[in-house]
Motif scaffolding. Structure first.
Motif, mmCIF file in Angstrom:
data_model
loop_
_atom_site.group_PDB
_atom_site.id
_atom_site.type_symbol
_atom_site.label_atom_id
_atom_site.label_comp_id
_atom_site.label_asym_id
_atom_site.label_seq_id
_atom_site.Cartn_x
_atom_site.Cartn_y
_atom_site.Cartn_z
ATOM 1 N N ASP A 94 0.846 -1.186 0.000
ATOM 2 C CA ASP A 94 0.000 0.000 0.000
ATOM 3 C C ASP A 94 0.886 1.243 0.000
ATOM 4 O O ASP A 94 1.963 1.253 0.606
ATOM 5 C CB ASP A 94 -0.893 -0.008 1.241
ATOM 6 C CG ASP A 94 -1.973 1.051 1.196
ATOM 7 O OD1 ASP A 94 -2.327 1.480 0.079
ATOM 8 O OD2 ASP A 94 -2.459 1.449 2.265
ATOM 9 N N VAL A 95 0.441 2.285 -0.683
ATOM 10 C CA VAL A 95 1.201 3.527 -0.783
ATOM 11 C C VAL A 95 0.333 4.672 -0.270
ATOM 12 O O VAL A 95 -0.873 4.708 -0.515
ATOM 13 C CB VAL A 95 1.638 3.798 -2.241
ATOM 14 C CG1 VAL A 95 2.357 5.144 -2.356
ATOM 15 C CG2 VAL A 95 2.548 2.676 -2.739
ATOM 16 N N ASP A 96 0.940 5.601 0.454
ATOM 17 C CA ASP A 96 0.219 6.735 1.024
ATOM 18 C C ASP A 96 0.891 8.038 0.641
ATOM 19 O O ASP A 96 2.130 8.155 0.669
ATOM 20 C CB ASP A 96 0.177 6.630 2.555
ATOM 21 C CG ASP A 96 -0.613 5.425 3.024
ATOM 22 O OD1 ASP A 96 -1.828 5.396 2.778
ATOM 23 O OD2 ASP A 96 -0.010 4.507 3.615
ATOM 24 N N ALA A 97 0.064 9.027 0.308
ATOM 25 C CA ALA A 97 0.562 10.366 -0.008
ATOM 26 C C ALA A 97 0.615 11.211 1.261
ATOM 27 O O ALA A 97 -0.209 11.052 2.171
ATOM 28 C CB ALA A 97 -0.345 11.036 -1.036
ATOM 29 N N SER A 98 1.570 12.128 1.321
ATOM 30 C CA SER A 98 1.678 13.050 2.449
ATOM 31 C C SER A 98 2.320 14.346 1.973
ATOM 32 O O SER A 98 2.866 14.410 0.870
ATOM 33 C CB SER A 98 2.492 12.439 3.596
ATOM 34 O OG SER A 98 3.793 12.082 3.151
ATOM 35 N N ALA A 99 2.251 15.378 2.804
ATOM 36 C CA ALA A 99 2.833 16.681 2.466
ATOM 37 C C ALA A 99 3.412 17.302 3.725
ATOM 38 O O ALA A 99 2.891 17.113 4.827
ATOM 39 C CB ALA A 99 1.783 17.604 1.852
ATOM 40 N N LEU A 100 4.511 18.033 3.560
ATOM 41 C CA LEU A 100 5.136 18.760 4.658
ATOM 42 C C LEU A 100 5.237 20.231 4.282
ATOM 43 O O LEU A 100 5.707 20.570 3.194
ATOM 44 C CB LEU A 100 6.530 18.201 4.956
ATOM 45 C CG LEU A 100 6.557 16.738 5.405
ATOM 46 C CD1 LEU A 100 7.101 15.874 4.283
ATOM 47 C CD2 LEU A 100 7.372 16.554 6.670
ATOM 48 N N VAL A 101 4.766 21.088 5.182
ATOM 49 C CA VAL A 101 4.762 22.537 4.976
ATOM 50 C C VAL A 101 5.996 23.096 5.680
ATOM 51 O O VAL A 101 6.126 22.989 6.901
ATOM 52 C CB VAL A 101 3.466 23.159 5.531
ATOM 53 C CG1 VAL A 101 3.474 24.668 5.366
ATOM 54 C CG2 VAL A 101 2.248 22.542 4.844
ATOM 55 N N LEU A 102 6.931 23.686 4.916
ATOM 56 C CA LEU A 102 8.250 24.008 5.449
ATOM 57 C C LEU A 102 8.539 25.500 5.475
ATOM 58 O O LEU A 102 8.164 26.254 4.567
ATOM 59 C CB LEU A 102 9.336 23.327 4.610
ATOM 60 C CG LEU A 102 9.228 21.814 4.391
ATOM 61 C CD1 LEU A 102 10.426 21.324 3.604
ATOM 62 C CD2 LEU A 102 9.091 21.076 5.720
ATOM 63 N N VAL A 103 9.227 25.911 6.519
ATOM 64 C CA VAL A 103 9.798 27.252 6.649
ATOM 65 C C VAL A 103 11.274 27.055 6.951
ATOM 66 O O VAL A 103 11.632 26.415 7.946
ATOM 67 C CB VAL A 103 9.119 28.058 7.776
ATOM 68 C CG1 VAL A 103 9.807 29.416 7.953
ATOM 69 C CG2 VAL A 103 7.638 28.239 7.485
#
Length: 433
Positions: free
Chosen positions: A28-37
């Motif tokens: 199984d594959v999962d998408a994710s996102a990281l909001v960076l400063v």
């Protein structure tokens, strides 16, 4: 796009789709996102993934999976117009659960304007070996404009390794605890006789010390554990997961198809004819004392948590948004009083069937790992779908994935149809909301 290249993207709401081929040995594959400063997250709240599906700014949302035609997609919505001014980068990642990306065929990331079919960027990832997580791409801001870069950076330490590299604090897995309206409705939609109410059990030194700042509670780290139910593995024990107390939240979110009018979509045509899609999350219940009933918006049968049926419907949502959607809460502190609970969904208005509707069900116990699954593609003229069956059997609390589309006979309500299919044996009268 070749690896390392970039392309300008419009400052608007963008759909980011991760896709791959299916197969017996494909993890199984999962998408994710990281909001960076400055290349790091400001807090764990800047990580958007299956257990934390929306950023507080509303700029990034995880909208879930679709399985169709031998291909699976997992999608995010990134609204660049809503990204906070301090944010420089939004990283787009994928993680594999149960194997490496060497076993994931045809992995790609594609960016489209929300509501449009034309891709503004696409990167096909190839040559994976031992990697269990990838940064596939990123949005980055330069001189007030946004670009997408194809990255293709792999990790062999999974989602936890990727997340910690960007400053996320990951909660280590724990051992399970020991078991301890005014509109008319179709006919026959409200239970004629609710169950009888029953009471719920009641729940120094003489010298002043130097002043100290109040202790702040530690930030709660993100939990990467989850359980995904499939046709091959359709059930899980809440007892073995340690999830038999506190509140169990059941969420249904879906993609409304209004933006696809004119594409030939069945749902698109139905929405064009009838207005916004309105789905109702409901639950049939049977308690150990023999009482039965339904929790639903029709008839204002919202239930209660501190008295029978110990199930409560939060409200009536029409957006399907992952941060709201339709929600039921079950009081698992009363789990020994449950015999069975059937969670189901009906179409109140806006469509003639579930065809082309893509929905995700998530059950989040207060203790234990979240449980989720996607609905299969609907190929019948169904207006009611049984989602999950929760049973108390021999001291074991089991969640069973149903994902079963039912077709009501002419003049028979969706509620009576699901009642008949599961042998609940209730009487129904017309209801309104």
């Amino acid at each position: 796009m070749p690896k390392g290249s970039n392309v300008p993207v419009p400052t608007t709401a963008l759909r980011v789709e991760l896709g791959w081929g299916t197969g017996a040995s494909v993890p199984d594959v999962d998408a994710s996102a990281l909001v960076l400063v400055g290349g790091k997250v400001r807090s764990d709240a800047d990580f958007v993934f299956y257990n934390q599906p929306a950023h507080s700014s509303g700029a990034v949302r995880h909208v879930g999976k679709r399985d169709s035609g031998g291909r699976v997609t997992d999608s995010l919505i990134v609204d660049l117009a809503r990204v906070e001014p301090a944010v420089e980068t939004v990283v787009l990642a994928a993680s594999a659960d149960g194997g490496t990306f060497a076993r994931v065929p045809g992995l790609y990331i594609e960016v489209r304007e929300e509501g449009r079919d034309t891709a503004v960027a696409r990167f096909d990832s190839t040559g994976a070996s031992v990697e269990t997580a990838f940064v596939l791409g990123e949005f980055y801001r330069r001189q007030g404009a946004w670009k997408f870069r194809a990255v293709g950076q792999g990790y062999d330490r999974g989602l936890a390794g990727l997340a910690t590299d960007f400053g996320i604090t990951v909660d280590e897995p724990q051992q399970p605890a020991a078991p301890a309206s005014t509109r008319p409705a179709p006919p026959q939609t409200r239970a004629a006789t609710p169950p009888p109410p029953a009471p719920s059990p009641a729940p120094a030194s003489s010298a002043p010390a130097p002043a100290r700042p109040a202790a702040q509670p530690p930030a709660r780290p993100v939990r990467l554990t989850k359980v995904t139910l499939t046709k091959a593995a359709p059930s899980v024990s809440l007892t073995k997961q340690g999830g038999t107390s506190g509140a169990l939240r059941v969420n249904l979110n879906w993609e409304t198809r209004k933006q696809f009018k004119g594409w030939g979509s069945k749902i698109g045509r139905a929405v064009a004819l009838h207005g916004d899609l309105d789905l109702d999350l409901c639950a049939l219940y049977e308690l150990t004392d023999g009482s039965k009933g339904v929790v639903q918006a029709l008839g204002n049968a919202y239930g209660a948590l501190d008295r029978p049926p110990f199930i409560h419907l939060d409200g009536d949502d029409r957006t399907g948004a992952v941060t709201s959607g339709e929600n039921l809460t079950v009081n698992l502190d009363q789990q020994r009083r449950f015999r069975r609970i059937l969670v189901f969904v009906t179409i109140y208005e806006g469509a003639r069937s579930f065809a082309d509707l893509h929905a995700t069900v998530t059950l989040s116990p207060q203790h234990g790992a979240p449980i989720d699954f996607s609905l299969d593609e609907c190929t019948v003229p169904s207006t009611v779908c049984a989602l999950a069956l929760i049973t108390h059997d021999g001291g074991d609390l089991i969640v069973q994935r149903e994902a079963r589309y039912l077709v009501p006979e002419r003049g028979v309500s969706p509620q009576r149809t699901v009642d008949h299919a599961y042998g609940w044996g209730m009487n129904w009268t017309p209801g309104r909301k």
